[in-house]
Motif scaffolding. Structure first.
Motif, PDB file in Angstrom:
ATOM      1  N   THR A 142      27.210  14.862  24.552  1.00 23.88           N
ATOM      2  CA  THR A 142      26.398  16.080  24.605  1.00 23.88           C
ATOM      3  C   THR A 142      26.023  16.349  26.060  1.00 23.88           C
ATOM      4  O   THR A 142      26.052  15.437  26.885  1.00 23.88           O
ATOM      5  N   GLN A 143      25.632  17.593  26.355  1.00 22.43           N
ATOM      6  CA  GLN A 143      25.284  17.913  27.747  1.00 22.43           C
ATOM      7  C   GLN A 143      24.059  17.123  28.199  1.00 22.43           C
ATOM      8  O   GLN A 143      23.992  16.703  29.354  1.00 22.43           O
ATOM      9  N   SER A 144      23.113  16.882  27.299  1.00 20.89           N
ATOM     10  CA  SER A 144      21.914  16.142  27.709  1.00 20.89           C
ATOM     11  C   SER A 144      22.253  14.683  27.995  1.00 20.89           C
ATOM     12  O   SER A 144      21.650  14.051  28.849  1.00 20.89           O
ATOM     13  N   LEU A 213      17.776  16.154  21.793  1.00 22.49           N
ATOM     14  CA  LEU A 213      18.503  17.414  21.614  1.00 22.49           C
ATOM     15  C   LEU A 213      18.310  18.376  22.779  1.00 22.49           C
ATOM     16  O   LEU A 213      18.752  19.514  22.728  1.00 22.49           O
ATOM     17  N   TYR A 221      18.831  23.081  25.834  1.00 24.79           N
ATOM     18  CA  TYR A 221      19.045  22.476  24.509  1.00 24.79           C
ATOM     19  C   TYR A 221      20.527  22.371  24.194  1.00 24.79           C
ATOM     20  O   TYR A 221      21.355  23.106  24.753  1.00 24.79           O
ATOM     21  N   GLU A 222      20.856  21.480  23.265  1.00 22.87           N
ATOM     22  CA  GLU A 222      22.217  21.426  22.729  1.00 22.87           C
ATOM     23  C   GLU A 222      22.476  22.748  21.976  1.00 22.87           C
ATOM     24  O   GLU A 222      21.526  23.411  21.550  1.00 22.87           O
ATOM     25  N   PHE A 226      25.313  22.616  16.969  1.00 21.36           N
ATOM     26  CA  PHE A 226      25.142  21.160  16.975  1.00 21.36           C
ATOM     27  C   PHE A 226      23.843  20.791  16.259  1.00 21.36           C
ATOM     28  O   PHE A 226      23.805  19.887  15.407  1.00 21.36           O
TER      29      PHE A 226
END
Ligand SMILES: [Fe+2]
Ligand SMILES: [Fe+2]
Length: 274
Positions: A142-144, A213, A221-222, A226
């Motif tokens: 995930t980007q986070s 998230l 945020y995701e 997702f």
């Protein structure tokens, strides 16, 4: 057993301190323990206000090597003279977050690894009715999560979260093996962690933890798809979920739309009897 939120980003009651972090007080028939400590003095101030004596705590589980979960460890070791600290050895590797092109240190004080009360956990460690495990065997992209790094002799690398562990507490005398799962930030993904937990304790009926998230440094945020996919998956699960911290307000509200009462917010001062 009882779980009380001592450190979290928010509260609904006046008079508590709040900070980006997580710290949970758990009382079982045999133990008074903490699952994470938060970054600073928040845990000490809120415990005092709630009449929870941290000198009586006999075990601490640190979920992973990020300051917002273990930053208060040095002071805790000063004020408490008996608790053992259960933590992954890899939690003391330097950890960083990518913030605006810079690598910002978000790890723990590595000097504490030498403390005599530190116990390095295996991939599965049993302590009476407490069970700590880290072999989730699944990873998220995930980007986070991509913004999180660890430092090795070869340089900065993507964090693989080999330092992350979760706790299962089995309700004593429960005929159906009812158990409660505590996960810090769920960097490995809450559904993967829950599946892994059920291999050890099939009766997990409640889950506490952040779902990571959003990226706390950018506020991003995701994607909605997702978050919605996770909400649908958890809504179909028999467990109840108490989330907070790195789930983020917006993702919480969105998931609540799908999950209803099966998703609760665990803010500072909330106490849950299980
Ligand atoms: Fe984290
Ligand atoms: Fe966190």
């Amino acid at each position: 057993m009882r779980a009380v939120a001592l450190v979290e980003n928010t509260t609904k009651e006046a008079g508590f301190d709040t900070v980006h972090g997580l710290g949970v007080y758990i009382e079982t028939p045999k133990h008074k323990l903490l699952f994470d400590l938060g970054p600073d003095d928040t845990i000490f101030n809120n415990a005092e206000r709630l009449g929870i004596g941290l000198t009586e705590v006999d075990a601490v589980v640190v979920s992973h090597g990020h300051y917002d979960h273990g930053g208060a460890l040095a002071k805790f070791l000063d004020i408490n003279s008996k608790a053992k600290i259960y933590i992954r050895k890899q939690a003391f590797v330097p950890h960083f977050a990518r913030v605006g092109g810079e690598n910002e240190f978000i790890g723990l004080d590595a000097g504490l690894a030498e403390n005599e009360r530190i116990v390095f956990t295996d991939s599965a460690t049993e302590i009476d009715e407490l069970f700590v495990f880290s072999d989730v065997g699944q990873s998220l992209d995930t980007q986070s999560r991509r913004a999180l790094l660890k430092q090795t002799p070869a340089g900065y690398e993507q964090d693989d979260f080999d330092h992350e562990q979760s706790l299962i507490v089995t309700a004593e005398g429960s005929p159906d093996g009812r158990a409660v799962l505590f996960s810090g930030c769920s960097h490995s993904g809450v559904s993967g962690i829950l599946s892994a937990a059920r291999k050890y304790r099939p009766g997990v009926s409640a889950v506490f933890g952040g779902f990571h998230l959003f990226n706390p440094n950018t506020g991003v945020y995701e994607p909605d798809e997702f978050i919605d996919g996770l909400a649908e998956e958890l809504a179909a699960d028999p467990a109840v979920f108490y989330t907070c911290h790195c789930t983020g307000d917006k993702a919480f509200e969105r998931m609540r739309g799908t999950m209803g009462e099966k998703l609760q917010y665990f803010s500072v001062g909330v106490s849950v009897e299980l």
